[in-house]
Every structure is written in C-alpha cells, then in structure tokens.
Design a protein around this motif. Structure first.
Motif, PDB file in Angstrom:
ATOM      1  N   UNK A 258      39.941  23.395  46.229  1.00 42.60           N
ATOM      2  CA  UNK A 258      39.608  24.648  45.531  1.00 42.60           C
ATOM      3  C   UNK A 258      40.572  24.901  44.376  1.00 42.60           C
ATOM      4  N   UNK A 259      41.836  24.548  44.605  1.00 41.65           N
ATOM      5  CA  UNK A 259      42.830  24.723  43.533  1.00 41.65           C
ATOM      6  C   UNK A 259      42.468  23.847  42.335  1.00 41.65           C
TER       7      UNK A 259
ATOM      8  N   UNK B  65      35.171  24.322  43.683  1.00 47.59           N
ATOM      9  CA  UNK B  65      35.334  25.752  43.976  1.00 47.59           C
ATOM     10  C   UNK B  65      34.531  26.176  45.202  1.00 47.59           C
TER      11      UNK B  65
ATOM     12  N   UNK C 207      44.186  37.236  35.049  1.00 46.00           N
ATOM     13  CA  UNK C 207      44.207  35.801  34.736  1.00 46.00           C
ATOM     14  C   UNK C 207      43.093  35.463  33.738  1.00 46.00           C
TER      15      UNK C 207
ATOM     16  N   UNK D  10      35.643  35.115  45.668  1.00 45.42           N
ATOM     17  CA  UNK D  10      36.714  34.765  46.626  1.00 45.42           C
ATOM     18  C   UNK D  10      38.095  34.779  45.961  1.00 45.42           C
TER      19      UNK D  10
ATOM     20  N   UNK E 222      37.146  33.506  34.096  1.00 50.95           N
ATOM     21  CA  UNK E 222      36.294  33.576  35.292  1.00 50.95           C
ATOM     22  C   UNK E 222      36.932  34.449  36.363  1.00 50.95           C
TER      23      UNK E 222
ATOM     24  N   UNK F  43      36.099  35.282  40.343  1.00 55.50           N
ATOM     25  CA  UNK F  43      35.228  34.839  41.440  1.00 55.50           C
ATOM     26  C   UNK F  43      35.262  35.828  42.602  1.00 55.50           C
TER      27      UNK F  43
ATOM     28  N   UNK G 100      39.639  25.428  40.565  1.00 51.81           N
ATOM     29  CA  UNK G 100      40.099  26.574  39.789  1.00 51.81           C
ATOM     30  C   UNK G 100      40.778  26.114  38.500  1.00 51.81           C
TER      31      UNK G 100
ATOM     32  N   UNK H 230      40.051  33.212  44.371  1.00 53.76           N
ATOM     33  CA  UNK H 230      40.594  31.899  43.973  1.00 53.76           C
ATOM     34  C   UNK H 230      41.950  31.998  43.295  1.00 53.76           C
ATOM     35  N   UNK H 231      42.876  32.646  43.980  1.00 54.78           N
ATOM     36  CA  UNK H 231      44.258  32.695  43.469  1.00 54.78           C
ATOM     37  C   UNK H 231      45.046  31.574  44.137  1.00 54.78           C
ATOM     38  N   UNK H 232      46.130  31.151  43.499  1.00 57.53           N
ATOM     39  CA  UNK H 232      46.966  30.106  44.104  1.00 57.53           C
ATOM     40  C   UNK H 232      47.758  30.705  45.258  1.00 57.53           C
TER      41      UNK H 232
END
Lengths: 413, 239
Positions: free
Chosen positions: A312-313, A410, B156, B93, B89, B91, A316, B95-97
C-alpha cells in the motif's frame, strides 16, 4: 528526486523494523567477518611458517631417511634406517659433494625427564653445535657442549627455559643432574626464552650431543636426519644434486623413484608451505563466500517480505508522484545500506577476532613472532562485496516493487 | 478552462469467468475551479472513474484528457510528474505512512517534486495550517483521530499546490461531525483558494457540498446537474 531524500526514506524504512534489519545484516556480518578472518589469519599463518623456515637459513638442507609415501601401504618406507655414519662421511667428502659445507647428524625423541621429584615429558634433540647455529640461539647461562663432547659421547645437556622452570623452579640448574631413561646428564647450559621456532617450542627442548642421544638413549646406529649447511646459497641446488647422487651410489640405487632418502632445501619447503597455505586460504574463502551468498539470499527474502508488507505504501508513493526509478532506488538503497552496514560491522568484528586470535596464538600457542595482519584491501573487498551482494539480491525485490500498479497496490489488503 | 475531458470512457475488467464492464461510455468535462461530486451507489463504477481521470488506471476505450492531453501522450515518468505536481489524492482509508509523524506524511509529495528543499518547510506548514493541524505537527499518525488523519491526507494533497484534488469517499471512514468538517475544509479550498475538487461519494448530503453532481448508476451517467453557484477564486494559498 534528491539522493539525500532517497537515503532518508531508505533509512527510515529500515529503522521502522529495527530487529528485522539487525537480524538481516547478521548474515552479512558473519560472511564478511569470516572472509576477513580467513584472509588475515591465513596470511599471518603463512608468514609465520615461512619465517620459521626462513629462520633455518637459506643455506640449510636436510637429508632425511625414507621417501614421500605414495599410498597407505607405502608408509613403512618413511621410517628407514638408511642414513648412518658412512652417509655422513660420504657427504663430507669434497670429492662427492662440492663446496666447503658443514654437516651434522641429528636424532630426535620424546622422553620423560626428571630432576629429583619433578618430571616432564618433552622433546629431546641429539645434535651438535651446528644445530644451535642453525637455530641461531646461544645459551643464556652456561656453555654449549662442544664437538669434543660429541666425540666422547658426553652425558651433558642443554635445556630450554621451560624445562628449567619445570624441573628446577627458581633454583640454579647449571651443573645439576637430570635423569632420562635412568641415565644421568649434567646440565651445562640453559637456553633463553625463545618460543616457537621452526615449528618447535624451543623452551620445551633438551639438546644432547647426537652421539649421546643415539648410543645411550636410543641405542641405534642410524640418524633421523643429516643437516647440511652449504658453503653458499647459490650452491644449494647443485649440492642437493651432489648429495642425491652420492647416496644413490652408496645405496646402489639407479632409479631415483626408489630413493630411500630425501633431500629438502628451504626454497622447496617454502614453496610447498606457501602452496598449501594459499590453497587452504582459497578453500576457506570459498566457504566464507558461501555464507555471504546465504546472507544475500536472506536479504532478498527479507526485502521481498518488506515489499509485500509495504504494497500500500508503494501504491501511495506512486499515486503521489514516485516514478519506477524512485521505487527501485528506495528498495535497492535499503538492501545496499543493510549490506554495507553489515560489511563495515563484519570488517570491524573480523579485525577484532583476528587480533584476538593472534593474541591467543602468541600468548597461549607460544608463537611469539605471530604478526597481526590486517590487509587494507580486505576493507575494500568487504565493503565492495557487501554492496554488490546488496545490489544483486536487492534488485529483484526492488523491481517487483516498482512493477506494482499504483491502484492495485492501494487496493492491497 | 477545461481541465478534464472524458469522452466515451469504457472500462472492462477481464475476470476469469466473465468480462465485467464497469464503465459503459461516460462523457463529461470538468472546468478548472469546479467542485464536482461523482455520486452513485456501491459498485456503480465511480471509484474506477476517479482512478481513470486521475491517471492511476487506464480506460479500456474512449479518451480521457487532463489539461488537453491523454495518458497515452505521456511517458510513465511524465504521468508520475503530473500526479505529483497537478493532482492530489485523498483516499477513504487515508493511506498515511505508519510510524511517521504528520509533518513527514505531508512532506511526502515534495520528496518526488522538483521543488528546492529550502522551500519545503514553508509549504508543509502552510498545508498543515490550512487543515488546522498545526498543533499536531510532530504527532505520529497513530495518535490522531480519523478526522485528523483525513485532514493530514488533505494537507498532503495540497502541499505541492495541486490543481485538482481527487477525494475518494473522504468521509467514508468518519463519524458525521468529522465528515462534515472534512467537507467544509474541501469546500473552503475550492471557494477560497480555487482548487478543483472531484469528490466521490455515495452519500447525498456529502455530495451536496459540491457545485455540480454527476450521478452514476451501473456504469452510466444518470444525471449531471449544477446544484450551487460556482465561486471564482484564484488558485493556491500564495495568491
């Protein structure tokens, strides 16, 4: 994308899984450490052995009974009684062997030596003054026995420093008696602490006139070796040939393969030893290299796990603008950082263990002339090999990461 | 100015058993500065459409132009550059690190940009302030609430001054209060700072924050209507 930022990302990725990263580099550390140690200790051992042989002097040759065995059934031929007084006389004869050479017979045995209640089992050399000159040792106390003592089969002994310590402790040993095989011998000289020379611990040695050792202790008429010191170094190969020719004539041998003696020069010995140690070093390096490859596969495995775990990373990063090259670089850098770090650690640990091994060899093995050898080339080799392994084994996981479609990555659960 | 032009877009997934046609010929334009909600029930194909117009996926047929050019007109690296520079983008979910703080998460797009590193700090702080998270800069994402995480994702998307923000169900994982705050933030970005916002949602009340709602059902546009007057603001924080 900036290199520094790439590096920061890679280091960040590794720091996130500290214990995993540490275990991954362990394989590389062991591999590099093994290579460094094999190289350094191999070279140290080779130098030591060559130094010991060189210590005998390049003019020294030894004539020994028997020949190199050609198989298991051939072993009896090594212990022949082919060298005796007439061979010594023939070698001394300038009509047979050119040059003004010095010739001395030699016998050796292991025996228990005692003084009053103290006992020790040690090596006894039956030799002459020439042997002491070849060993380049002079007594620390007392006087070395002379050729007259040899002729008279005198019961005199020169003892090493450790023998003195074991048998006499702190008390005076010169003029005292030691007992070997029930016979008394007078201590006439004590050798200084010397350690190992020519692969023998001089400190544990007892030297008697060769006639005394031969007749009184062994009861034999042959010798275990004849030492020859050639007049000049240049003459050594010619003299060796002369000796072979002389003994063959004396023993009526026409076929050299049937020789019942062998003549060894220091050059030959050094060549053989050098060849053996080089072969051993190559063999051990190959074994160490295998452990490096195993370490590399470990890295690849961990990187593949990391790629899957961070799908997923990756998605992203691609969604926000990372190119394939950026992703490849990130994962490659991670594996190269791991291996370079492992390489540097391996070099340091390898150097440490090499030093410790050298220390142990010097302190406990008696090889005082052992040198700590750490080739600078090993540093470049270590880091270079480690980085290459990181590149090779990191490339596949990195390319797998870069191939991922951002949207599929993703969506990965 | 038209920033996105979609013409007869079709998308078919080739499953093992039967091919599945998700988008069945969609045509529409989006102007720069618009706030468009693409609305539809689950499985209607709205997320697939967002991925296609956001150059994250490719249509099976039809054309999709961003700023006058289609995905095929660009190399892979150029597409990555467009996603970095012109698109942001958000999302569902987040999608952060993980194990990374707010500041470093917001910084991520800048790492792949051509912006000089000395400008980064100001840009990051501006983006964080825009979503009201300046008090959380050094907090790791695991310490944030859902609404805060989504605001980090919005920051972001803003940090590199993207022209279009694609928000895929941004309130889907949030409670109504946090969801409403996120929508207000997006609305503000559009109205005050001129960002083009394309929002994917299945909720009518979320879609109502937009000026225009494109309703998709079963891979086709059912309706495309303007619900609010457009605000013409200059794009970006700097102006």
């Amino acid at each position: 994308m900036k290199v520094l930022s790439q590096l920061k990302i890679a280091v960040g990725g590794l720091r996130t899984h500290k214990s995993r990263s540490a275990l991954t580099i362990l394989g590389i550390v062991i591999g590099i450490m093994a290579i460094i140690m094999v190289m350094a200790i191999g070279k140290g051992a080779e130098d030591l052995i060559l130094d010991q042989i060189r210590g005998m002097g390049s003019r020294t040759m030894s004539v020994e009974p028997g020949r190199m065995p050609e198989g298991l059934g051939d072993v009896y031929d090594i212990f022949t009684e082919s060298l005796g007084g007439k061979e010594v006389e023939a070698i001394k004869n300038r009509n047979n062997v050119r040059g003004d050479n010095r010739v001395a017979p030699f016998v050796g045995l292991m025996e228990t030596v005692s003084h009053e209640n103290e006992k020790m089992r040690t090596q006894i050399h039956g030799a002459s003054e020439l042997w002491m000159e070849i060993l380049t040792i002079s007594p620390e106390e007392g006087q070395m026995f002379t050729d007259a003592d040899v002729k008279q089969i005198a019961r005199v002994a020169v003892i090493g420093s450790e023998v003195r310590k074991e048998l006499f402790g702190e008390s005076d040993a010169i003029g005292q008696k030691i007992k070997i095989k029930g016979q008394n011998f007078k201590v006439v000289a004590i050798l200084p602490p010397t350690g190992v020379m020519m692969m023998m611990n001089i400190d544990d040695l007892i030297i008697l006139p060769y006639t005394t050792a031969q007749k009184i202790l062994l009861g034999i008429s042959h010798y275990h070796a004849i030492l020859v010191e050639a007049e000049t170094e240049e003459l050594v190969p010619l003299i060796a040939e002369d000796i072979k020719k002389t003994i063959r004539e004396l023993h009526s041998i026409t076929d050299p393969s049937q020789d019942d003696f062998k003549v060894g020069t220091m050059d030959e010995a050094m060549e053989i030893i050098s060849g053996v140690t080089s072969a051993l070093t190559i063999l051990l390096t190959a074994v160490a290299a295998i452990s490096l490859v195993v370490g590399g596969i470990g890295i690849m495995n961990i990187m593949l796990v990391s790629v899957t775990e961070r799908t997923r990373e990756i998605g992203l990063r691609k969604a926000i603008g990372a190119t394939k090259t950026d992703i490849i670089t990130q994962f490659l850098l991670e594996s190269v950082i791991l291996t370079i770090f492992g390489g540097i650690l391996g070099i340091l640990v390898g150097a440490g263990f090499t030093w410790l091994t050298g220390f142990a060899i010097r302190e406990f093995g008696g090889f005082v002339s052992w040198k700590f050898y750490f080739p600078i080339s090993a540093v470049f080799l270590g880091v270079g090999v480690a980085a290459t392994i990181g590149l090779i084994f990191g490339l596949y996981p990195a390319s797998q990461a870069a191939k991922k479609s951002p949207i599929e990555a993703l969506r990965y659960e | 100015m038209t920033i996105i032009r979609a013409k007869n877009i079709k998308k078919t997934y080739n499953h093992e058993t039967l091919p599945l046609e998700v988008l069945k010929g969609l045509t529409f334009d989006i102007e720069e500065g618009e706030f468009v909600a693409i609305m539809g029930p689950s499985g209607s194909g709205k997320s697939t459409l967002l991925h296609i117009i956001g150059f994250l996926d490719q249509q099976t047929s039809g054309t999709c132009h961003f700023n006058g050019k289609g995905m095929d007109d660009y190399t892979e690296d150029e597409i990555a550059h467009i996603r970095n520079k012109d698109m942001g983008f958000v999302f569902q979910a987040f999608n952060l690190l993980p194990r990374t703080n707010v500041y470093d998460n917001v910084k991520l797009p800048l790492i792949y940009s051509d912006r000089p590193e000395k400008e980064w700090h100001d840009l990051i702080m501006k983006a964080i302030k825009a979503v009201g998270l300046e008090h959380r800069v050094k907090h790791e994402t695991s310490q944030l609430s859902g609404g805060e995480k989504q605001r980090v994702a919005i920051a972001r998307a803003l940090v590199n001054d993207a022209r279009v923000i694609f928000a895929d169900e941004p309130t889907g994982n949030l409670d109504s209060k946090s969801g409403s705050m996120i929508m207000k933030t997006l609305q503000e970005l559009n109205q005050k700072h001129g960002y083009t916002i394309i929002l994917i949602t299945h909720e009518t009340y979320t879609a109502e924050h937009a000026q225009r709602i494109i309703k998709i059902i079963d891979g086709q546009i059912k309706s495309d209507r303007k619900v609010r007057k457009r605000h013409d603001a200059n794009h970006g924080f700097k102006k």
